[in-house]
Design a protein around this motif. Structure first.
Motif, short mmCIF file in Angstrom:
data_model
loop_
_atom_site.label_atom_id
_atom_site.label_comp_id
_atom_site.label_asym_id
_atom_site.label_seq_id
_atom_site.Cartn_x
_atom_site.Cartn_y
_atom_site.Cartn_z
N ASP A 296 0.83 -1.21 0.00
CA ASP A 296 0.00 0.00 0.00
C ASP A 296 0.86 1.26 0.00
O ASP A 296 0.54 2.24 -0.69
N SER A 297 1.97 1.24 0.74
CA SER A 297 2.86 2.39 0.77
C SER A 297 3.48 2.63 -0.61
O SER A 297 3.58 3.77 -1.07
N LEU A 298 3.91 1.57 -1.26
CA LEU A 298 4.50 1.70 -2.59
C LEU A 298 3.49 2.26 -3.60
O LEU A 298 3.81 3.18 -4.36
N ARG A 299 2.31 1.73 -3.60
CA ARG A 299 1.29 2.22 -4.54
C ARG A 299 0.89 3.66 -4.22
O ARG A 299 0.65 4.46 -5.12
N GLY A 300 0.85 3.99 -2.93
CA GLY A 300 0.53 5.36 -2.54
C GLY A 300 1.56 6.36 -3.00
O GLY A 300 1.25 7.53 -3.22
N ALA A 301 2.81 5.92 -3.15
CA ALA A 301 3.89 6.80 -3.62
C ALA A 301 3.92 6.90 -5.14
O ALA A 301 4.74 7.63 -5.69
N GLY A 302 3.05 6.15 -5.80
CA GLY A 302 2.97 6.23 -7.26
C GLY A 302 3.68 5.12 -8.00
O GLY A 302 3.81 5.17 -9.23
N PHE A 303 4.10 4.08 -7.28
CA PHE A 303 4.71 2.94 -7.94
C PHE A 303 3.64 2.05 -8.56
O PHE A 303 2.50 1.99 -8.07
N ARG B 258 5.26 -6.24 -7.00
CA ARG B 258 5.20 -7.70 -6.95
C ARG B 258 6.27 -8.24 -5.99
O ARG B 258 7.32 -7.63 -5.79
N TRP B 259 5.96 -9.40 -5.40
CA TRP B 259 6.91 -10.10 -4.54
C TRP B 259 7.73 -11.06 -5.40
O TRP B 259 7.18 -11.82 -6.20
N GLU B 260 9.04 -10.99 -5.23
CA GLU B 260 9.96 -11.81 -6.01
C GLU B 260 10.32 -13.08 -5.23
O GLU B 260 10.31 -13.08 -4.00
N PRO B 261 10.64 -14.18 -5.93
CA PRO B 261 11.01 -15.41 -5.22
C PRO B 261 12.30 -15.25 -4.42
O PRO B 261 13.25 -14.62 -4.88
N ASN C 167 14.11 -12.30 5.22
CA ASN C 167 13.54 -11.15 4.53
C ASN C 167 12.79 -11.58 3.28
O ASN C 167 13.10 -12.62 2.69
N LEU C 168 11.83 -10.77 2.87
CA LEU C 168 11.11 -10.97 1.62
C LEU C 168 11.55 -9.90 0.63
O LEU C 168 11.98 -8.81 1.02
N LEU C 169 11.42 -10.20 -0.65
CA LEU C 169 11.94 -9.36 -1.72
C LEU C 169 10.78 -8.80 -2.53
O LEU C 169 9.97 -9.56 -3.07
N ILE C 170 10.69 -7.48 -2.62
CA ILE C 170 9.60 -6.85 -3.34
C ILE C 170 10.17 -5.87 -4.38
O ILE C 170 11.21 -5.23 -4.14
#
Length: 235
Positions: free
Chosen positions: A199-206, A210-213, A226-229
């Protein structure tokens, strides 16, 4: 203790920290990161939360140029600069709080390895993400490792880290991570749900969030630390 002060202390003992994380980094973190990143030859990169410059140097050696590293800790930046003096690669390092930093350029890629989860609250997370967007060219990409909110509390992970997960997780709640150095090193991380980060990423205009493997964890070794986005600025 503030994040900058904590990492100034870690900078004094970064060799021991690197020894602890080296196996996990070489088997899981770095290969997954590079697969998701793809070719960087000739592209410009800004390394958010660069620490002593491990990924800054890696990206330059893979052909990225220019590559600039920024970190809130003067001690970490000084350690990175000393390595640059000994092994010059043409890298630049600056001290900045990424939540309040200026625009340093128009970069093809911003990478943020284990830094966004230090945001104390949603406002700070949003500022950090917005600073990344402001430093990206149209069509540019952010690739970030963030804390895995699914980790069981108090259980040692593959790299030996122990995460003190909140009993009832709420976005922004303290979620300290202990590294088994001597003495133990405690990182003041915060809990952030996957939904809050998206939500933060989309709110900034990105867009294209997507989440990467994250691959390479041996069977039975549990979840990745950690997770990779990844996310892109519209072209």
């Amino acid at each position: 203790m503030a994040v900058a002060e904590r990492y100034d202390q870690i900078a004094e003992n970064h060799g021991e920290v690197e020894r602890v994380v080296s196996t996990y980094r070489s088997l899981v973190e770095t290969p997954s990161f590079l697969r998701a990143l793809g070719p960087v030859q000739g592209s410009s990169v800004l390394d958010f939360g660069c620490g002593t410059g491990a990924y800054t140097r890696l990206l330059r050696r893979r052909g990225a140029h220019p590559v600039v590293g920024v970190d809130i800790s003067p001690g970490m930046v000084e350690a990175a600069r000393r390595i640059e003096e000994r092994q010059p690669l043409g890298l630049r390092y600056e001290v900045h709080d990424i939540a309040d930093m200026p625009v340093l350029g128009t970069f093809d890629t911003v990478v943020a390895v284990a830094v966004l989860h230090y945001a104390r609250d949603r406002r700070m997370l949003d500022r950090m993400v917005l600073r990344a967007r402001e430093n990206l060219a149209p069509g540019g990409r952010l690739l970030a490792y963030v804390g895995n909110p699914r980790l069981p509390s108090g259980t040692a992970q593959m790299n030996g880290f122990v995460v003190d997960m909140p009993e009832r997780p709420v976005d922004g709640a303290p979620c300290p991570v202990t590294i088994p150095t001597a003495p133990p090193t405690v990182l003041p991380a915060r809990y952030w749900s996957c939904e809050a980060v998206e939500d933060s990423l989309r709110g900034a205009g990105f867009s294209q969030v997507r989440w990467e493997p994250v691959e390479g964890i041996p069977p039975g070794a549990g979840e990745p630390l950690n997770l990779l986005i990844s996310a892109r600025v519209p072209a």
